[in-house]
Design a protein around this motif. Structure first.
Motif, PDB file in Angstrom:
ATOM      1  N   PRO A  78      -0.726  -0.774  -0.964  1.00  0.00           N
ATOM      2  CA  PRO A  78      -0.674   0.571  -1.060  1.00  0.00           C
ATOM      3  C   PRO A  78      -1.125   1.778   0.278  1.00  0.00           C
ATOM      4  N   GLY A  79       0.031   2.493   0.405  1.00  0.00           N
ATOM      5  CA  GLY A  79      -0.859   3.220   2.014  1.00  0.00           C
ATOM      6  C   GLY A  79      -2.449   3.196   2.093  1.00  0.00           C
ATOM      7  N   MET A  80      -3.479   3.303   2.839  1.00  0.00           N
ATOM      8  CA  MET A  80      -4.011   3.683   3.140  1.00  0.00           C
ATOM      9  C   MET A  80      -5.047   4.990   2.936  1.00  0.00           C
ATOM     10  N   ILE A  81      -5.887   5.053   1.961  1.00  0.00           N
ATOM     11  CA  ILE A  81      -6.272   7.068   1.941  1.00  0.00           C
ATOM     12  C   ILE A  81      -7.879   7.136   2.875  1.00  0.00           C
ATOM     13  N   ASP A  82      -7.965   7.807   3.640  1.00  0.00           N
ATOM     14  CA  ASP A  82      -8.864   8.492   4.796  1.00  0.00           C
ATOM     15  C   ASP A  82      -9.666   9.692   4.111  1.00  0.00           C
ATOM     16  N   GLY A 385       5.429   4.584 -11.302  1.00  0.00           N
ATOM     17  CA  GLY A 385       5.695   5.771 -11.402  1.00  0.00           C
ATOM     18  C   GLY A 385       5.223   6.385  -9.975  1.00  0.00           C
ATOM     19  N   ASN A 386       3.841   5.582  -9.753  1.00  0.00           N
ATOM     20  CA  ASN A 386       3.111   6.293  -8.749  1.00  0.00           C
ATOM     21  C   ASN A 386       4.027   6.711  -7.400  1.00  0.00           C
ATOM     22  N   GLU A 387       4.052   7.195  -6.895  1.00  0.00           N
ATOM     23  CA  GLU A 387       4.497   7.712  -5.326  1.00  0.00           C
ATOM     24  C   GLU A 387       4.516   6.509  -4.449  1.00  0.00           C
ATOM     25  N   ALA A 388       5.206   6.388  -3.921  1.00  0.00           N
ATOM     26  CA  ALA A 388       5.909   4.989  -3.182  1.00  0.00           C
ATOM     27  C   ALA A 388       5.530   5.110  -1.467  1.00  0.00           C
ATOM     28  N   ASP A 389       3.895   5.905  -1.350  1.00  0.00           N
ATOM     29  CA  ASP A 389       3.312   5.235  -0.131  1.00  0.00           C
ATOM     30  C   ASP A 389       3.353   3.929  -0.221  1.00  0.00           C
ATOM     31  N   ALA A 433       6.754   8.088   0.292  1.00  0.00           N
ATOM     32  CA  ALA A 433       7.631   8.386  -0.790  1.00  0.00           C
ATOM     33  C   ALA A 433       8.662   7.512  -0.974  1.00  0.00           C
ATOM     34  N   GLY A 434       8.823   5.986  -0.449  1.00  0.00           N
ATOM     35  CA  GLY A 434       9.420   5.233  -0.005  1.00  0.00           C
ATOM     36  C   GLY A 434      10.644   5.600   1.080  1.00  0.00           C
ATOM     37  N   VAL A 435      10.466   6.814   2.157  1.00  0.00           N
ATOM     38  CA  VAL A 435      10.785   6.318   3.469  1.00  0.00           C
ATOM     39  C   VAL A 435       9.888   5.810   4.869  1.00  0.00           C
TER      40      VAL A 435
END
Length: 443
Positions: A78-82, A385-389, A433-435
Motif C-alpha cells: 500500500p502507498g506509504m503514509i507520512d 473497496g479501499n482506494e488503490a494507492d 487511486a489506480g493511476v
C-alpha cells in the motif's frame, strides 16, 4: 500521469497488513509471492495468488475489456503514509548545526516567510508532492505556513494529482517574527474558511494546526479548540516534547498546567484525530491521557537524530498502549523516503536497547499510519473497496541491493534489506487511486 480506465490486473509479489504483526504474528498480514491485484474505478477489487485472481478475472471480464500490468519480480505494498511533514521546509532540509529553537529562528521562519507569495507556494507544493510520490508516499499529514494562500496552493496541487492529503494553516501569534504572526481571531477565521473550502473536497482533508504551545497564546489555543470541536471530523496536528529546552519553555509559559500535554488538553485539542509529533519527553501521566483520548504520537527518528533532540522510546509507547505512527518531519528530517526514515527508526530503537522488526516497520508506514489517521477504511491496506494507492518496490534497484537480495531467503530478510538499503530508487512506480503518478526512469 498515466490513467487506468479499464479494469487492471497487477502481477507482482503483494504484501499488506490486516493488524499489528507484533500482536497477531503471521495472522496480521497477507503475502502472496506470486500474487495479483485487480483494480477497477480506482478501488481494490480483489487480491490473492495470481492463479486464483486470474481465474476470477478472466471469468468476469473475458479477454476484451481488461489490461494486465506485469510487475513480477517486484513487491507491491500500500502507498506509504507520512504522519508529520512540513511542505514549506523543503528548502530548509540539510541546514547545518542548530538545536530546535535556534533552528526555527535561523532557518525555518525566514524560509516560511516566502510563502506569503502564492506563486512561490505553488512551486514548492508541486515539487513537494512529486517528491513524496517518487518515494512511494501517497498520503501525508502536512503543515502549511501561517499564510492561508500556502494551504490553498497545496490543496490545489494535491487535487491535480488526486492524492489523499491532510494539511492545515499554521496558527502562530507570538514568539515568532512579526511577518509570520497572525492573531487568535484571524487564525480562527482563516482556518474556518479553509476548512469549509477544502475539507472533504475530493480526497483532501483539513487539520487544525497550532504550531506548538510556545508560538500560540492562550487566546489562540482557545480558538484552535473551538475549530476542532466545531468541525468534529477534522484533524488536529501540533508538536510536543521534541526538545528539553522546548519543554522547559512551555513550563515557563504555562505554569498553571500540569505538563506539556495538559496545555493542549485544557483547550480541547486531544482526540482520535489528534496527532502530536515527536513526544520524546512525555511522562507516564501524559501517556495515560493520550491513551484515554485516543490521541497519537508521530515518531520522527530522522529529524530527532539530525537536530539532536533525543531518542523516542517506542517500546514505552507500546507498553503504555499509546498509538503511534512514523513521520519524516522534512525539513528537520533529511529525506522524503519512508524507507530511509524506517531505517533511522530501527537505529533509534536499537540505541534504546530494543528492536523494530521489518514487518512492524512496514505496518507502521501503511496500515498503522492509516489507523492513527482514522482512515483504515480507505487506505493503508488492500482490503476490498479501499482506494488503490500503492507503491511498487524494486529489490534490484541498486547493485548492492541486488547482491544482498541474493542472500535473503525469507520475507523478513528481504524487507529488512529494503529498509536498510532502500530509498527513492527502490520505488519502481507509485499509483494513486489506480493511476500511475510516478514511474522511475529505467535508463
Amino acid at each position: 500521469m498515466t490513467k487506468s480506465i479499464k479494469p487492471t490486473l497487477y502481477l507482482a509479489s503483494l504484501l499488506h497488513f490486516l493488524s499489528d504483526p507484533d500482536i497477531d504474528g503471521e495472522n496480521a498480514y497477507q503475502y502472496f509471492e506470486n500474487g495479483a491485484m485487480l483494480v477497477e474505478g480506482g478501488k481494490v477489487v480483489e487480491i490473492g495468488t495470481a492463479e486464483a485472481v486470474l481465474a476470477n478475472y478472466h471469468g468476469q471480464y473475458g479477454c476484451a475489456d481488461h489490461q494486465i500490468i506485469d510487475y513480477q519480480g517486484h513487491l507491491i505494498i500500500p502507498g506509504m503514509i507520512d504522519t508529520h511533514i512540513h511542505y514549506p521546509q523543503v528548502e530548509v532540509i540539510a541546514s547545518y548545526g542548530e538545536k530546535l529553537l535556534d533552528w526555527l529562528e535561523n532557518y525555518t521562519f525566514p524560509t516560511e516567510g516566502n510563502f506569503a507569495d502564492k506563486e512561490h507556494a505553488a512551486k514548492i507544493a508541486n515539487f513537494f508532492l512529486d517528491e513524496l510520490l517518487r518515494c512511494g508516499t501517497t498520503t501525508a499529514l502536512v503543515f502549511g505556513t501561517v499564510h492561508p494562500q500556502s494551504v490553498d496552493a497545496f490543496f490545489e496541487a494535491s487535487v491535480k494529482r488526486n492524492t489523499r492529503m491532510i494539511c492545515g494553516k499554521v496558527m502562530m501569534d507570538r514568539n515568532a517574527p512579526e511577518y509570520l504572526c497572525d492573531t487568535p481571531e484571524s487564525s480562527y477565521e482563516d482556518s474556518k474558511v479553509l476548512i469549509e473550502k477544502w475539507h472533504n473536497t475530493g480526497r483532501q482533508l483539513y487539520a487544525v494546526t497550532p504550531r506548538f504551545a510556545i508560538t500560540s497564546s492562550k487566546e489562540q489555543l482557545v480558538k484552535a479548540g473551538e475549530l476542532y470541536n466545531q468541525y468534529p471530523d477534522v484533524y488536529m496536528q501540533t508538536h510536543i516534547s521534541e526538545d528539553r529546552d522546548e519543554v522547559a519553555l512551555v513550563k515557563e509559559l504555562f505554569p498553571e498546567n500540569t505538563d506539556y500535554l495538559d496545555v493542549y488538553d485544557q483547550y480541547g485539542l486531544l482526540g482520535k484525530r489528534s496527532v502530536f509529533s515527536h513526544g520524546i519527553y512525555l511522562t507516564s501521566r501524559e501517556h495515560k491521557r493520550l491513551r484515554e483520548t485516543g490521541s497519537s504520537v508521530s515518531f520522527c527518528p530522522t529529524s530527532n537524530m539530525f537536530i539532536g533532540s533525543g531518542l523516542l522510546d517506542i517500546t514505552t509507547l507500546e507498553q503504555e498502549d499509546v498509538a503511534y505512527s512514523v513521520g519524516t518531519d522534512v525539513g528537520g528530517g533529511t529525506s522524503f523516503s519512508m524507507l530511509k526514515t524506517l531505517h533511522e527508526a530501527y537505529k533509534v530503537t536499537r540505541l534504546k536497547g530494543n528492536k523494530l522488526s521489518p514487518l512492524k516497520s512496514v505496518y507502521l508506514a501503511t496500515l498503522g499510519g492509516a489507523k492513527t489517521l482514522q482512515l483504515e477504511d480507505k487506505i493503508g491496506s488492500f482490503k476490498q473497496g479501499n482506494e488503490a494507492d500503492f507503491a511498487v518496490l524494486d529489490f534490484n534497484c541498486t547493485p548492492l541491493m541486488s547482491l544482498k537480495q541474493g542472500t535473503c531467503h525469507t520475507l523478513e530478510e528481504k524487507l529488512f534489506s529494503m529498509i536498510i538499503l532502500g530509498d527513492d530508487r527502490a520505488v519502481k512506480a507509485t499509483y494513486v487511486a489506480g493511476v500511475c503518478v510516478h514511474e522511475r526512469d529505467n535508463a
